[in-house]
Design an enzyme around this catalytic site. Structure first.
Site, short mmCIF file in Angstrom:
data_model
loop_
_atom_site.label_atom_id
_atom_site.label_comp_id
_atom_site.label_asym_id
_atom_site.label_seq_id
_atom_site.Cartn_x
_atom_site.Cartn_y
_atom_site.Cartn_z
NE ARG A 96 -3.65 -2.40 2.28
CZ ARG A 96 -4.59 -2.76 1.39
NH1 ARG A 96 -4.96 -1.92 0.44
NH2 ARG A 96 -5.15 -3.96 1.44
CG HIS A 104 6.01 3.32 -8.41
ND1 HIS A 104 7.23 3.91 -8.66
CD2 HIS A 104 5.19 4.34 -8.03
CE1 HIS A 104 7.16 5.21 -8.44
NE2 HIS A 104 5.91 5.50 -8.07
#
Ligand SMILES: [Zn+2]
Length: 115
Positions: free
Chosen positions: A30, A101
């Protein structure tokens, strides 16, 4: 090619992170500064600094980030309502960690165009 990027340290286990997904090529965790109720970062285990550094030999690895995004969206319960999977390239687009990412964002309406 070793790298000391923040995300390489997470892959190596040198910085602890609660992984929400793992495969041979990718891991996910997260975002520490979430921008939506679900905000997960999917990263390749291999260090690739930016999209500009992706080569044809990386295609399977980069593709696997989307397989991960699909599975994460399902497990987070956002697959049907909709979610965004986006990768920023370089500072002008908001990239702050130079290890690629894929942001998986969902749980709220997404506007277009993005800011
Ligand atoms: Zn890295």
């Amino acid at each position: 090619m070793p790298s000391d990027s923040l995300f390489c340290k997470i892959v190596a286990g040198e910085i602890p992170a609660e992984l929400v997904y793992e495969s041979d090529t990718a891991v996910a965790f997260r975002d520490i500064n979430p921008q939506a109720p679900t905000h997960v970062l999917v990263i390749p285990r291999k260090h690739i600094s930016t999209i500009n550094d992706v080569t044809p030999s990386d295609e399977a690895i980069v593709g696997s980030l989307y397989t991960a995004a699909k599975e994460i969206a399902a497990s987070e319960g956002i697959a049907d309502d909709g979610y965004r999977a986006v990768m920023n390239c370089n500072e002008g687009a908001g990239q702050s960690v130079f290890h690629i990412h894929l942001h998986v964002l969902g749980g709220r309406p997404m506007n277009w165009p993005p800011g």
